[in-house]
Design an enzyme around this catalytic site. Structure first.
Site, PDB file in Angstrom:
ATOM      1  N   ASP A  97       0.917  -1.262  -0.206  1.00 36.61           N
ATOM      2  CA  ASP A  97      -0.053   0.059   0.286  1.00 36.61           C
ATOM      3  C   ASP A  97       1.063   1.312   0.110  1.00 36.61           C
ATOM      4  O   ASP A  97       1.875   1.111  -0.185  1.00 36.61           O
ATOM      5  CB  ASP A  97      -0.772  -0.205   1.259  1.00 36.61           C
ATOM      6  CG  ASP A  97      -1.834  -0.764   1.319  1.00 36.61           C
ATOM      7  OD1 ASP A  97      -2.129  -2.267   0.187  1.00 36.61           O
ATOM      8  OD2 ASP A  97      -3.258  -1.181   1.935  1.00 36.61           O
ATOM      9  N   HIS A 243       3.308  -2.298   3.051  1.00 40.03           N
ATOM     10  CA  HIS A 243       3.413  -1.036   2.933  1.00 40.03           C
ATOM     11  C   HIS A 243       5.271  -0.689   2.006  1.00 40.03           C
ATOM     12  O   HIS A 243       6.273  -0.618   2.211  1.00 40.03           O
ATOM     13  CB  HIS A 243       3.462   0.329   4.263  1.00 40.03           C
ATOM     14  CG  HIS A 243       2.608  -0.028   4.463  1.00 40.03           C
ATOM     15  ND1 HIS A 243       1.668  -1.168   5.211  1.00 40.03           N
ATOM     16  CD2 HIS A 243       0.664   0.754   3.904  1.00 40.03           C
ATOM     17  CE1 HIS A 243       0.470  -0.909   5.946  1.00 40.03           C
ATOM     18  NE2 HIS A 243      -0.094   0.190   5.660  1.00 40.03           N
TER      19      HIS A 243
HETATM   20 NI    NI Z   1      -2.722   2.975   3.461  1.00 38.52          NI
END
Ligand code: NI
Length: 292
Positions: A97, A243
């Site tokens: 992400d 992430h």
């Molecule tokens: Ni996010």
């Protein structure tokens, strides 16, 4: 902007993405970090970047992920929300992400390419606009792109028109950069109420994708901890949250990915995983209800 924390949070994210450094405590942007709140934000200036480590303690030849046919017959309809999928083999989906990030994303792409692993990237529209060539490269290398909104705001605080704007602007940014239409979305901080999930599903066709494995990489526990959490918690049909905004997360990937490959997991994208569940449901004529 009803919530000042929210706009503050986004500025951290934006600055981090633009500066290409991991020194800003962007981890506060995740759902938990956000909910933990303002007290933690005051500690931002004291955060020291963690050392970057490549690889890990796992030795021996690295297995290669099999080439898995990309199925495009993904039929939404089983559920508006997924945290994992019910599948008949050891298939999992890695998700990354908050990119694209100018350094971390290309570095991650090299690691994935070396292992023939396809992943899913939930990208932020504004970052796509800043780094369109990285998004194009991600698409060209066979990865899936998901909608992670235009500005990474807390969607539960937004009105319907603002929510539509977040979805549409990100979709358009992805389309403009790479000629690609996302099939799924993930809300920032995992926060989207049931009614909003229905709106996004009905108007954009996106099921809401959450996760079954959260290594809490936003807390920057160090690459070896991130890798071991992923290895300990990933099970068949799992969706792993990570992430590519964080350099330390990318540094965890060689040992995490190699460890998962050695355990026999096969990597597919989110829509591939959901398509496998659809096939399983229709073959067995049973209704498989995803968790929501
Ligand atoms: Ni996010």
């Amino acid at each position: 902007m009803a919530n000042p924390l929210q706009s503050l949070g986004f500025n951290f994210l934006k600055n981090t993405a633009q500066q290409g450094v991991g020194g800003v405590e962007a981890s506060k942007l995740t759902r938990r970090g956000f909910l933990l709140g303002a007290a933690a934000l005051s500690s931002c200036s004291r955060v020291t970047p963690e050392p970057i480590e490549e690889g890990g303690s796992i030795t021996g030849p690295i297995p290669r992920n099999p080439t898995i046919r990309f199925t495009d017959d993904f039929k939404i309809g089983n559920s508006v929300t997924y945290t994992r999928a019910m599948v008949s083999g050891k298939y999992i989906a890695m998700t990354f992400d908050d990119g694209p990030h100018p350094q971390n994303t290309p570095r991650l792409l090299r690691m994935l390419r070396a292992r023939n692993i396809k992943a899913t990237f939930y990208v932020i529209g504004q970052s796509v606009n800043s780094h369109p060539s990285i998004l194009r490269q991600t698409v060209d290398e066979g990865h899936e792109i998901g909608n992670h909104t235009q500005t990474h705001r807390l969607l539960t605080k937004l009105g319907d028109d603002q929510l539509r704007w977040e979805m549409k602007s990100c979709r358009d940014a992805i389309q403009q950069a790479a000629g690609y239409d996302p099939k799924t979305m993930r809300p920032p901080y995992g926060a989207l109420n049931q009614r909003q999930r229905g709106l996004v599903y009905n108007e954009f066709g996106y099921p809401t994708i959450l996760w079954s494995v959260d290594p809490m990489d936003w807390k920057r526990p160090g690459p070896s901890v991130v890798a071991s959490r992923i290895l300990s918690n990933t099970t068949q049909g799992g969706i792993v949250l990570a992430h590519d905004l964080h350099a330390g997360t990318v540094s965890a990937m060689p040992s995490a990915l190699d460890g998962l490959l050695r355990r026999g997991f096969k990597f597919v994208t989110v829509s591939q995983l959901l398509a496998m569940q659809s096939e399983l449901s229709s073959n067995s004529e049973t209704t498989t209800e995803a968790q929501s």
